[in-house]
Structures are given as C-alpha cells and as structure tokens.
Design an enzyme around this catalytic site. Structure first.
Site, mmCIF file in Angstrom:
data_model
loop_
_atom_site.group_PDB
_atom_site.id
_atom_site.type_symbol
_atom_site.label_atom_id
_atom_site.label_comp_id
_atom_site.label_asym_id
_atom_site.label_seq_id
_atom_site.Cartn_x
_atom_site.Cartn_y
_atom_site.Cartn_z
ATOM 1 N N ASP A 180 0.892 -1.166 0.000
ATOM 2 C CA ASP A 180 0.000 0.000 0.000
ATOM 3 C C ASP A 180 0.921 1.204 0.000
ATOM 4 O OD1 ASP A 180 -1.583 2.255 0.835
ATOM 5 O OD2 ASP A 180 -3.142 0.836 1.441
ATOM 6 N N HIS A 181 1.004 1.883 -1.150
ATOM 7 C CA HIS A 181 2.063 2.893 -1.276
ATOM 8 C C HIS A 181 1.887 4.063 -0.315
ATOM 9 C CE1 HIS A 181 -0.895 4.679 -4.137
ATOM 10 N NE2 HIS A 181 -0.384 5.825 -3.731
ATOM 11 N N HIS A 243 -6.318 2.376 1.271
ATOM 12 C CA HIS A 243 -5.514 3.519 1.715
ATOM 13 C C HIS A 243 -6.071 4.176 2.977
ATOM 14 C CE1 HIS A 243 -3.350 2.941 -1.895
ATOM 15 N NE2 HIS A 243 -4.160 3.590 -2.699
#
Length: 506
Positions: A180-181, A243
């Site tokens: 999950d960036h 996110h």
C-alpha cells in the site's frame, strides 16, 4: 542485506516504468541494494536484454527523482543488473525454463537462492503466478522467498478470502508483502518515530485529549484513462478499503519506544478489530456516497463523471465516499474518526488532522481555534502543530499559528523506494498483513451491499468543490466541521514565510 534475485512479472508495464525502475535506481545510488543483486524482467514481448535495458534507462531518465549524469558509469553498472525473459503467465514450462536461467546466474555468482517475486500485473493473474512459482520450483527451499503484490487484494470479502487461500498454498503469510504505497510515504513512517521519541504525544494520544480525527484523500483529477477500470470499482474499493483504512489504523495505534514490526502490525489489527461494524440497513446514517458533476477545476471547465469517455451515461458508481467510524476500545471510545476520499475535488491533498479537546470551554465559545496536529501526506509532506498565540494591538485576542515539527525535503525517498528497500531487508512493518485486509473488507462489505441495493442515496457534487453537502452534514451532526487548507485564501499582503492556519468548512 543478503544477496537477492528479483523476479519482476509485468516488467514491460506502466507501473514498472514509472515506479519500480526509478525506485531501484535511487536505491542503487544510495548503496541500498544488496551485493549480488540482479533483476529478471518478465513479459510477453520478444525483447532482448539490450532492448529491456534501454527501456529501463528511459524510465530512469524520465521518472527518477535523481537523474543520471552523462556519461554515467554508475548508470551502466545499474543497467548491467537487468536481464529479460519471455514468459506466458499460464504456461508452466516457461517457469521451469526461467528457473534454469536463474540458477545458472546464481551459480555463476556463487549466490544463495534468495528470490523476491514482484507481481506488477493485474490481480487476476496473482493466483496463477503464485501456483506456478510453487509447482516449478522457483520458490527454492534452500533460500528465502518473498512475494510482493499490489492492490486490489480482492473485489469483496469473499474474493479476498479466496485469493489469500490460494496464495497460502505457495507462500506463508510472513512471505507475502502487500504493498500500500501510502504506507511507504516518509511522513506516514515518520508518525511511528514521532510517537516513540515524544512521550508527550504518547500521553495525549487517546480520547481523553482528542476530540476527533479527520483523514482526507482528495484528487483534483477525474477518472482519465482509468475509466473502464474505475467504473467497475468506485471510490469505496479504489481508495477507502485500502488507503484510508490503513491510514486510520496507522494513526490510531499507540506505540512505545521499543515497538517493533510485529507489535506495530499486531496493534493495527487490534484497532481494526475494534472499529464498529455496520449493518447494511444502518449504512445510510454513517456513510455518504457521491458522484461528481460538471464544474471547474484549476480554472478549467470539466465534464461530469457520466460524460467522461468510457463511462456509461446512467452509471451509479461513486466517485466520493465519506464515513464516520468509531473505535470501540479503551483508547478511542467516543472519538469519531471521519474519513473521506473523492475525485474532482478542489485540491489534490491527503492529510490527517487530529483535533484536540478544549477542556476549559465549549468549542463554540470564545472564538478560539482548537489545537490541531496536522499530518500532510501529499503532495507536500510534513507534520505541524497549530496553537493559539496572542495578537498584539488594541483588539488583542488570539490567532492560530503553526509550528512545524517535521518537513520532508524535496529530494526525500519516494514510497516505492522505501517499500522495495524494506522488502529486500525482510521488514514487513509498512506492508498490509492479511488480518488487516480481511478486517477492512469485513467493515466495507455491508457498505458495498448497501450501495448495490441503492439503500444509500447518490449525492451529486460540483467538480472543483470539497464534495457533496451531505458530507458536511455528517460532521455537523456531531457539532464538527472538516478542516481545510486556506492556502488559496492567502493574499499578496501575507508576509513571506508566514505559516497558514486551517479553517473550518462552514
């Protein structure tokens, strides 16, 4: 770091070009790749090693935050790490041929069979690739193996569970690194250090001193080239389930000075377990669903969602979601967490705002702004505190001022640098554990069901705003407002370097 062979599926794709190759190049420049490192890029195109390396070089020159110099011996050394193999994802014989090539390379360099498999491909291929890695012997038992995959991790709760069941046939949970960036952003990772290094924040981090927490992720862009994909996904799956809920878990955990990776992930899971679940019949009271209409963004007229190319004119897909969540544990009981995300918003911005309580007076009395902790995640990253200071002059009174606690320099490592570096080291702190994924889908599933059954109205909002009015009303029910950034309201008379405060939305 131990010597590693990185095997990259989808090596000719856009993600590899824009994120993975620039991240590897910057890790290389910083001396953060292991000795004995090599990359085998895989794809369907009939490329030679030289063609592949040329494409890697082009990606580095176009997208890396640090550009190679000409002539650059370091760039040549970097490109020498890359090799290319043609591979059909569903053809097991290709995996066995790849194994022979990898083993010859490892033997020639006297390297152990430590292999990092990065799946930069669509999620529909995850299961096939994982099972073929297992059956072909690519996942050697004589070295470690790690699997890195990108979201989405399932389309709903049932599909997420089925994906995880298949992946667990080939990889143990501790071998799976779900990217999950947002968790790779330096300022998000700085939150852990900020808590651990500052006992005062540890003491304040609970319902005793915090009134509410707001997590916003707004995008000024529309769906663009992702229209065909997005119209089957929507904001709830695309942004909220992963996110925003990951940011909620990260913001809500309480960390001691000696908290290690396992404790961080255990505490995140405990937070998500404590988030109160909704029945689909109750979703309407706690969740706002929206879709952007025509408007103006950055001074340009833009069309509404259903006028975008590739979107059905009668589409009911949400481009905006806001929700009020409660964490039913001793630390956060009674503190509302407000989450929202949307496309075609007034600004591109992701932030967490922690509003502290005013113990001596009601919030509506006296006109004194509350104290805030502001975590700016993007596009500018930093952490600051808003306090009240006395104004000089005949009228006296207070005005909010910002004290900067942390500001990321412009040349900070990007998310993928941090996360790929962590995966190479075997540090899973900032990757999503399956327990977190399952619990997130468990919370989201009744909301998906309510949307599907049209139990929640679809509110339309003008592009270039902060979303539908119903989103403001969601907070107003509790006597709260969204905290927004007032940079646009600053005039030319503002003194150079003066910090801006935040203001309420109504």
């Amino acid at each position: 770091m131990e010597p590693t062979t990185m095997i990259l599926f989808g090596a000719t794709g856009d993600l590899a070009k824009r994120k993975i190759y620039p991240a590897l190049f910057n890790l290389f420049l910083g001396g953060k790749l292991p000795r004995g490192f090599s990359v085998f890029g895989l794809g369907r195109r009939e490329w030679s090693d030289d063609v592949f390396r040329s494409n890697v070089e082009q990606a580095v020159r176009q997208f890396s935050r640090r550009k190679p110099m000409d002539p650059d011996r370091g760039l040549a050394d970097f490109l020498g790490l890359f090799r290319y193999n043609v591979l059909e994802i569903d053809r097991e014989s290709d995996y066995r041929e790849l194994l022979s090539v990898v083993e010859r390379r490892e033997a020639a360099q006297s390297l152990p069979p430590n292999r990092l498999f990065y799946l930069s491909v669509g999620p529909e291929h995850f299961e096939t690739i994982a099972l073929n890695i297992q059956s072909s012997g690519l996942g050697s038992a004589n070295g470690w193996k790690r699997l890195v995959i990108e979201k989405p991790f399932g389309h709903d709760l049932q599909s997420a569970r089925e994906l995880n069941r298949v992946l667990n046939h080939a990889f143990a949970e501790e071998e799976i690194y779900r990217i999950d960036h947002y968790l790779g952003k330096p300022v998000v990772q700085q939150l852990k250090a900020l808590q651990q290094a500052n006992p005062v924040l540890q003491a304040l981090w609970s319902h005793r001193y915090i009134a509410n927490v707001q997590i916003s992720a707004g995008e000024a862009d529309g769906v663009g080239l992702r229209a065909g994909y997005y119209d089957h996904i929507g904001a709830l799956r695309d942004m909220f389930q992963n996110h925003l809920l990951q940011l909620l878990m990260t913001a809500a955990i309480q960390l001691s000075q000696d908290s290690g990776p396992e404790e961080v992930r255990w505490k995140k899971r405990n937070v998500m377990e404590a988030v109160d679940l909704l029945q689909k019949e109750d979703v309407r009271a706690r969740v706002v669903r929206g879709q952007y209409a025509a408007g103006r963004v950055d001074g340009q007229d833009v069309v509404g969602y259903t006028r975008e190319p590739g979107i059905a004119p009668d589409s009911r897909t949400e481009t905006f979601v806001a929700a009020r969540l409660h964490i039913d544990n001793n630390a956060w009981r009674g503190v509302p967490f407000y989450l929202r995300t949307g496309k075609r918003m007034k600004e591109k911005s992701t932030r967490i705002v922690v509003e502290f309580k005013e113990p001596l007076r009601p919030k509506s009395v006296g006109g004194v702004a509350p104290n805030l902790l502001i975590i700016e995640i993007g596009p500018n990253e930093g952490i600051s505190l808003q306090f009240n200071a006395t104004e000089h002059g005949p009228n006296g009174g207070f005005k909010p001022v910002r004290i900067e606690l942390h500001r990321n320099p412009e040349d900070s490592p990007e998310s993928y640098e941090n996360l790929i570096g962590d995966a190479l080291e075997g540090d899973a702190t900032y990757f999503a554990h399956w327990d977190e994924i399952e619990l997130s889908w468990r919370w989201v599933q009744p909301v998906l069901d309510a949307f599907e059954e049209e139990l929640v109205p679809l509110h339309y909002y003008e592009a270039g705003t902060y979303g539908p009015d119903a989103s403001d009303a969601l907070l107003a029910e509790d006597g709260n407002s969204w905290w927004l950034d007032d940079r646009e309201e600053r005039t030319s008379e503002t003194k150079e370097g003066e910090r801006y405060a935040l203001y309420a939305n109504h």
